[in-house]
Design a protein around this motif. Structure first.
Motif, PDB file in Angstrom:
ATOM      1  N   PRO A  65       0.825  -1.213   0.000  1.00 19.95           N
ATOM      2  CA  PRO A  65       0.000   0.000   0.000  1.00 19.95           C
ATOM      3  C   PRO A  65       0.859   1.264   0.000  1.00 19.95           C
ATOM      4  O   PRO A  65       1.894   1.327   0.660  1.00 19.95           O
ATOM      5  N   GLN A  66       0.417   2.246  -0.777  1.00 27.35           N
ATOM      6  CA  GLN A  66       1.124   3.516  -0.851  1.00 27.35           C
ATOM      7  C   GLN A  66       0.173   4.653  -0.467  1.00 27.35           C
ATOM      8  O   GLN A  66      -0.947   4.712  -0.961  1.00 27.35           O
ATOM      9  N   PRO A  67       0.637   5.565   0.416  1.00 27.69           N
ATOM     10  CA  PRO A  67       1.902   5.528   1.156  1.00 27.69           C
ATOM     11  C   PRO A  67       1.887   4.449   2.230  1.00 27.69           C
ATOM     12  O   PRO A  67       0.817   4.015   2.670  1.00 27.69           O
ATOM     13  N   PHE A  68       3.082   4.040   2.644  1.00 30.43           N
ATOM     14  CA  PHE A  68       3.247   2.975   3.628  1.00 30.43           C
ATOM     15  C   PHE A  68       3.748   3.607   4.920  1.00 30.43           C
ATOM     16  O   PHE A  68       4.883   4.059   5.008  1.00 30.43           O
ATOM     17  N   SER A  69       2.886   3.635   5.927  1.00 26.78           N
ATOM     18  CA  SER A  69       3.186   4.348   7.167  1.00 26.78           C
ATOM     19  C   SER A  69       4.027   3.506   8.114  1.00 26.78           C
ATOM     20  O   SER A  69       4.152   2.287   7.956  1.00 26.78           O
ATOM     21  N   GLU A  70       4.577   4.155   9.127  1.00 31.03           N
ATOM     22  CA  GLU A  70       5.294   3.412  10.160  1.00 31.03           C
ATOM     23  C   GLU A  70       4.338   2.520  10.946  1.00 31.03           C
ATOM     24  O   GLU A  70       4.746   1.451  11.418  1.00 31.03           O
ATOM     25  N   GLN A  71       3.084   2.928  11.071  1.00 35.97           N
ATOM     26  CA  GLN A  71       2.104   2.062  11.725  1.00 35.97           C
ATOM     27  C   GLN A  71       1.880   0.798  10.910  1.00 35.97           C
ATOM     28  O   GLN A  71       1.773  -0.306  11.459  1.00 35.97           O
ATOM     29  N   ALA A  72       1.852   0.940   9.586  1.00 31.10           N
ATOM     30  CA  ALA A  72       1.706  -0.238   8.724  1.00 31.10           C
ATOM     31  C   ALA A  72       2.920  -1.142   8.854  1.00 31.10           C
ATOM     32  O   ALA A  72       2.794  -2.375   8.870  1.00 31.10           O
ATOM     33  N   ALA A  73       4.106  -0.544   8.949  1.00 26.87           N
ATOM     34  CA  ALA A  73       5.324  -1.334   9.125  1.00 26.87           C
ATOM     35  C   ALA A  73       5.294  -2.071  10.458  1.00 26.87           C
ATOM     36  O   ALA A  73       5.684  -3.245  10.545  1.00 26.87           O
ATOM     37  N   HIS A  74       4.828  -1.397  11.495  1.00 27.93           N
ATOM     38  CA  HIS A  74       4.744  -2.017  12.826  1.00 27.93           C
ATOM     39  C   HIS A  74       3.763  -3.180  12.811  1.00 27.93           C
ATOM     40  O   HIS A  74       4.030  -4.252  13.388  1.00 27.93           O
ATOM     41  N   THR A  75       2.611  -2.993  12.138  1.00 27.69           N
ATOM     42  CA  THR A  75       1.620  -4.064  12.042  1.00 27.69           C
ATOM     43  C   THR A  75       2.175  -5.262  11.288  1.00 27.69           C
ATOM     44  O   THR A  75       1.952  -6.416  11.672  1.00 27.69           O
ATOM     45  N   TRP A  76       2.895  -5.009  10.206  1.00 28.92           N
ATOM     46  CA  TRP A  76       3.507  -6.083   9.428  1.00 28.92           C
ATOM     47  C   TRP A  76       4.467  -6.894  10.308  1.00 28.92           C
ATOM     48  O   TRP A  76       4.416  -8.126  10.345  1.00 28.92           O
TER      49      TRP A  76
END
Length: 212
Positions: free
Chosen positions: A44-55
Protein backbone atom coordinates in the motif's frame (compact mmCIF):
# COMPACT_ATOMS: atom_id res chain seq x y z
CA UNK A 1 -0.55 -30.75 11.73
CA UNK A 2 0.58 -27.57 9.97
CA UNK A 3 4.30 -27.27 9.38
CA UNK A 4 6.01 -23.95 10.02
CA UNK A 5 9.33 -22.36 9.26
CA UNK A 6 11.68 -21.95 12.24
CA UNK A 7 12.68 -18.53 13.52
CA UNK A 8 16.19 -18.45 12.09
CA UNK A 9 19.07 -16.28 10.94
CA UNK A 10 21.04 -16.92 7.74
CA UNK A 11 24.50 -15.42 7.28
CA UNK A 12 26.43 -14.78 4.07
CA UNK A 13 29.71 -13.03 3.39
CA UNK A 14 28.05 -9.61 3.51
CA UNK A 15 24.56 -10.12 4.89
CA UNK A 16 22.53 -11.43 7.80
CA UNK A 17 18.95 -12.51 7.14
CA UNK A 18 16.96 -12.53 10.36
CA UNK A 19 13.44 -12.08 11.75
CA UNK A 20 12.16 -8.51 11.82
CA UNK A 21 11.92 -6.64 15.10
CA UNK A 22 10.31 -3.32 15.99
CA UNK A 23 13.59 -1.46 15.65
CA UNK A 24 13.22 -2.05 11.89
CA UNK A 25 9.99 -0.06 11.66
CA UNK A 26 11.41 3.28 10.40
CA UNK A 27 13.74 1.69 7.85
CA UNK A 28 11.05 -0.68 6.60
CA UNK A 29 8.55 2.14 6.15
CA UNK A 30 11.12 4.23 4.27
CA UNK A 31 12.00 1.31 1.99
CA UNK A 32 8.39 0.51 1.16
CA UNK A 33 7.59 4.11 0.21
CA UNK A 34 10.04 3.95 -2.68
CA UNK A 35 8.63 4.65 -6.16
CA UNK A 36 9.82 1.37 -7.65
CA UNK A 37 8.40 -0.67 -4.78
CA UNK A 38 5.10 1.11 -5.39
CA UNK A 39 5.31 0.34 -9.10
CA UNK A 40 6.03 -3.39 -8.94
CA UNK A 41 4.44 -4.64 -5.71
CA UNK A 42 1.06 -4.49 -4.00
CA UNK A 43 2.51 -2.73 -0.94
CA UNK A 44 0.00 0.00 0.00
CA UNK A 45 1.12 3.52 -0.85
CA UNK A 46 1.90 5.53 1.16
CA UNK A 47 3.25 2.98 3.63
CA UNK A 48 3.19 4.35 7.17
CA UNK A 49 5.29 3.41 10.16
CA UNK A 50 2.10 2.06 11.73
CA UNK A 51 1.71 -0.24 8.72
CA UNK A 52 5.32 -1.33 9.12
CA UNK A 53 4.74 -2.02 12.83
CA UNK A 54 1.62 -4.06 12.04
CA UNK A 55 3.51 -6.08 9.43
CA UNK A 56 6.35 -6.84 11.83
CA UNK A 57 4.30 -7.57 14.96
CA UNK A 58 1.15 -9.13 13.50
CA UNK A 59 1.25 -10.12 9.83
CA UNK A 60 4.71 -11.74 9.63
CA UNK A 61 4.36 -13.78 12.87
CA UNK A 62 0.88 -14.90 11.85
CA UNK A 63 2.01 -16.04 8.40
CA UNK A 64 4.86 -18.05 9.92
CA UNK A 65 2.67 -19.59 12.64
CA UNK A 66 0.08 -20.71 10.09
CA UNK A 67 2.76 -22.23 7.88
CA UNK A 68 2.06 -19.89 4.97
CA UNK A 69 5.52 -18.38 4.72
CA UNK A 70 8.36 -16.42 6.24
CA UNK A 71 9.52 -12.79 6.23
CA UNK A 72 13.21 -12.06 6.73
CA UNK A 73 14.97 -8.75 7.22
CA UNK A 74 18.08 -8.53 5.05
CA UNK A 75 20.77 -6.56 6.86
CA UNK A 76 24.39 -5.65 6.18
CA UNK A 77 26.74 -7.76 8.27
CA UNK A 78 29.06 -4.86 9.14
CA UNK A 79 26.59 -2.00 9.67
CA UNK A 80 23.45 -4.01 10.62
CA UNK A 81 21.53 -1.61 8.39
CA UNK A 82 18.33 -2.92 6.80
CA UNK A 83 18.94 -3.33 3.07
CA UNK A 84 15.98 -5.42 1.98
CA UNK A 85 13.33 -8.06 2.51
CA UNK A 86 13.12 -11.72 1.58
CA UNK A 87 9.60 -13.12 1.66
CA UNK A 88 8.38 -16.70 1.32
CA UNK A 89 4.67 -17.11 0.57
CA UNK A 90 2.13 -19.66 -0.70
CA UNK A 91 4.06 -22.47 0.96
CA UNK A 92 2.88 -26.00 0.25
CA UNK A 93 4.32 -28.36 2.83
CA UNK A 94 3.01 -31.49 1.11
CA UNK A 95 4.98 -30.89 -2.09
CA UNK A 96 7.71 -28.92 -0.25
CA UNK A 97 7.43 -25.80 -2.38
CA UNK A 98 7.22 -22.06 -1.73
CA UNK A 99 7.24 -18.76 -3.61
CA UNK A 100 10.18 -16.41 -3.04
CA UNK A 101 10.26 -12.65 -3.57
CA UNK A 102 12.71 -9.88 -2.71
CA UNK A 103 12.86 -6.12 -2.26
CA UNK A 104 16.00 -4.01 -1.88
CA UNK A 105 16.15 -0.50 -0.43
CA UNK A 106 16.85 2.26 -2.97
CA UNK A 107 20.20 3.21 -1.46
CA UNK A 108 21.40 -0.42 -1.49
CA UNK A 109 20.63 -1.25 -5.13
CA UNK A 110 23.40 -2.14 -7.51
CA UNK A 111 25.33 -4.16 -4.91
CA UNK A 112 23.95 -7.60 -5.73
CA UNK A 113 22.21 -7.93 -2.39
CA UNK A 114 19.05 -9.51 -3.86
CA UNK A 115 21.07 -12.24 -5.57
CA UNK A 116 23.09 -12.95 -2.45
CA UNK A 117 20.08 -13.06 -0.13
CA UNK A 118 17.91 -15.08 -2.50
CA UNK A 119 20.61 -17.68 -3.12
CA UNK A 120 21.33 -18.05 0.59
CA UNK A 121 17.62 -18.51 1.28
CA UNK A 122 17.31 -21.10 -1.48
CA UNK A 123 20.29 -23.07 -0.16
CA UNK A 124 18.76 -23.04 3.33
CA UNK A 125 15.40 -24.20 1.99
CA UNK A 126 16.90 -27.05 -0.02
CA UNK A 127 19.55 -28.20 2.44
CA UNK A 128 18.01 -27.59 5.86
CA UNK A 129 14.27 -27.59 5.17
CA UNK A 130 14.36 -30.28 2.46
CA UNK A 131 12.28 -28.28 0.01
CA UNK A 132 12.04 -29.49 -3.58
CA UNK A 133 10.86 -26.41 -5.47
CA UNK A 134 11.05 -22.62 -5.21
CA UNK A 135 8.94 -20.45 -7.48
CA UNK A 136 9.49 -16.81 -8.44
CA UNK A 137 7.17 -14.53 -10.41
CA UNK A 138 8.43 -11.37 -12.07
CA UNK A 139 6.46 -8.76 -13.97
CA UNK A 140 7.17 -8.88 -17.69
CA UNK A 141 8.84 -5.45 -17.68
CA UNK A 142 10.73 -5.91 -14.41
CA UNK A 143 14.07 -6.76 -16.02
CA UNK A 144 16.06 -6.17 -12.83
CA UNK A 145 14.12 -8.84 -10.97
CA UNK A 146 14.47 -11.20 -13.92
CA UNK A 147 18.25 -10.76 -13.86
CA UNK A 148 18.31 -11.78 -10.20
CA UNK A 149 16.27 -14.90 -10.95
CA UNK A 150 18.64 -15.85 -13.77
CA UNK A 151 21.71 -15.18 -11.65
CA UNK A 152 20.74 -17.65 -8.92
CA UNK A 153 19.98 -20.38 -11.46
CA UNK A 154 16.22 -20.11 -11.96
CA UNK A 155 14.64 -21.61 -15.07
CA UNK A 156 11.92 -19.68 -16.89
CA UNK A 157 8.84 -21.90 -17.16
CA UNK A 158 6.47 -19.67 -19.08
CA UNK A 159 4.19 -16.66 -19.02
CA UNK A 160 0.96 -16.09 -17.13
CA UNK A 161 -0.78 -13.67 -19.46
CA UNK A 162 -2.44 -10.69 -17.86
CA UNK A 163 -1.89 -12.10 -14.36
CA UNK A 164 0.08 -9.19 -12.87
CA UNK A 165 -1.05 -5.75 -11.79
CA UNK A 166 1.71 -3.14 -11.93
CA UNK A 167 1.28 0.53 -11.04
CA UNK A 168 2.12 3.83 -12.72
CA UNK A 169 1.97 7.39 -11.47
CA UNK A 170 -0.96 9.50 -12.63
CA UNK A 171 -0.79 13.18 -13.50
CA UNK A 172 -2.41 13.93 -10.16
CA UNK A 173 0.35 12.13 -8.26
CA UNK A 174 -1.65 9.03 -7.41
CA UNK A 175 -1.27 5.50 -8.72
CA UNK A 176 -3.08 3.77 -11.58
CA UNK A 177 -3.21 0.00 -12.13
CA UNK A 178 -1.73 -1.45 -15.31
CA UNK A 179 -2.27 -5.09 -16.26
CA UNK A 180 0.76 -7.00 -17.51
CA UNK A 181 2.14 -10.54 -17.66
CA UNK A 182 3.91 -12.60 -15.02
CA UNK A 183 7.01 -14.58 -15.97
CA UNK A 184 7.14 -17.76 -13.88
CA UNK A 185 10.54 -19.07 -12.75
CA UNK A 186 11.40 -22.21 -10.85
CA UNK A 187 14.42 -23.30 -8.87
CA UNK A 188 15.07 -26.94 -8.00
CA UNK A 189 17.87 -28.30 -5.80
CA UNK A 190 19.99 -29.32 -8.79
CA UNK A 191 19.70 -25.85 -10.34
CA UNK A 192 21.85 -24.14 -7.71
CA UNK A 193 24.71 -26.64 -7.56
CA UNK A 194 26.97 -24.28 -9.53
CA UNK A 195 25.42 -20.97 -8.53
CA UNK A 196 27.89 -20.24 -5.70
CA UNK A 197 30.86 -20.82 -7.95
CA UNK A 198 29.43 -18.72 -10.76
CA UNK A 199 28.90 -15.80 -8.42
CA UNK A 200 32.36 -16.20 -6.92
CA UNK A 201 33.95 -16.28 -10.37
CA UNK A 202 32.72 -12.75 -10.99
CA UNK A 203 34.57 -11.49 -7.93
CA UNK A 204 31.51 -11.56 -5.70
CA UNK A 205 27.80 -11.12 -6.24
CA UNK A 206 27.38 -9.30 -9.54
CA UNK A 207 25.79 -5.88 -9.03
CA UNK A 208 22.33 -5.46 -10.51
CA UNK A 209 19.83 -2.67 -9.88
CA UNK A 210 17.82 -5.27 -7.99
CA UNK A 211 14.85 -4.03 -6.07
CA UNK A 212 11.99 -6.43 -6.62
Amino acid sequence: MTSTFPSISISTERLVLRPFDTDDVPALAEMMNDEQVGAWTDVPQPFSEQAAHTWITEYAPSERARGNGLDLAVTEFLTQRLVGVIQLTKTNWHVRSTELSYIVAPWARGEGYASEAALATAQWLFNDQKFERIELRTAADNTASQQVAQKIGCISEGVLRGACIAHVRTEGGGWSDVRTDFIVWSLLPEDIEGADGQLADTGGFTPYPDWN
